[in-house]
Design an enzyme around this catalytic site. Sequence first.
Site, PDB file in Angstrom:
ATOM      1  CD  GLN A  78       8.540  -7.471 -10.320  1.00 47.82           C
ATOM      2  OE1 GLN A  78       8.569  -8.057 -11.392  1.00 47.82           O
ATOM      3  NE2 GLN A  78       8.616  -6.164 -10.243  1.00 47.82           N
ATOM      4  CG  PHE A  79       8.404  -8.690  -2.729  1.00 47.81           C
ATOM      5  CD1 PHE A  79       8.000  -7.576  -2.003  1.00 47.81           C
ATOM      6  CD2 PHE A  79       9.741  -8.808  -3.105  1.00 47.81           C
ATOM      7  CE1 PHE A  79       8.925  -6.599  -1.651  1.00 47.81           C
ATOM      8  CE2 PHE A  79      10.655  -7.840  -2.747  1.00 47.81           C
ATOM      9  CZ  PHE A  79      10.249  -6.728  -2.030  1.00 47.81           C
ATOM     10  CB  THR A  80       7.606  -5.013  -6.124  1.00 45.54           C
ATOM     11  OG1 THR A  80       7.939  -5.510  -7.419  1.00 45.54           O
ATOM     12  CG2 THR A  80       8.833  -4.983  -5.227  1.00 45.54           C
TER      13      THR A  80
END
Length: 150
Positions: A78-80
């Site tokens: 999850q890059f966010t």
Amino acid sequence: MRTVIQRVQEASVTVDGNVIGQISQGLLVLVGIEEIDTQQDIDWLSGKIVNLRIFEDEEGVMNKSVKDIGGEILVVSQFTLHASTKKGNRPSYIRAAKPDFAIPMYEQFVKKVEEDLGKQVQTGMFGADMKVRLLNDGPVTISIDTQNKE
């Protein structure tokens, strides 16, 4: 590496209508990777997650790890998690690693968690549009960032 760890009764991840990873009791681990992350971050974080005592013992005290209870782990990229919201209302993801760096690091992280846990880890699909379902147990949600170990 930045993680959000949720103690769950169950969790699953679906891509294009197909369940690609699912667990019963254990941990859902959302993981975001930065370009500054190293193998030392992977090793430290994996050990921390597998041995984190957030499951109840016989007396109702959080004194057992996912490994102690024979639980499972679902790891989802999850890059966010590296979103910066300092300016304006549109998050910036400039700190998140690009796929050519992040994918091998993610794969190494999953492999290390499997080694430390002693069993296969379920995963999402890096870069895919995933639907994650979970039944948070507690709720217990913990965030760990390898850049803030102290």
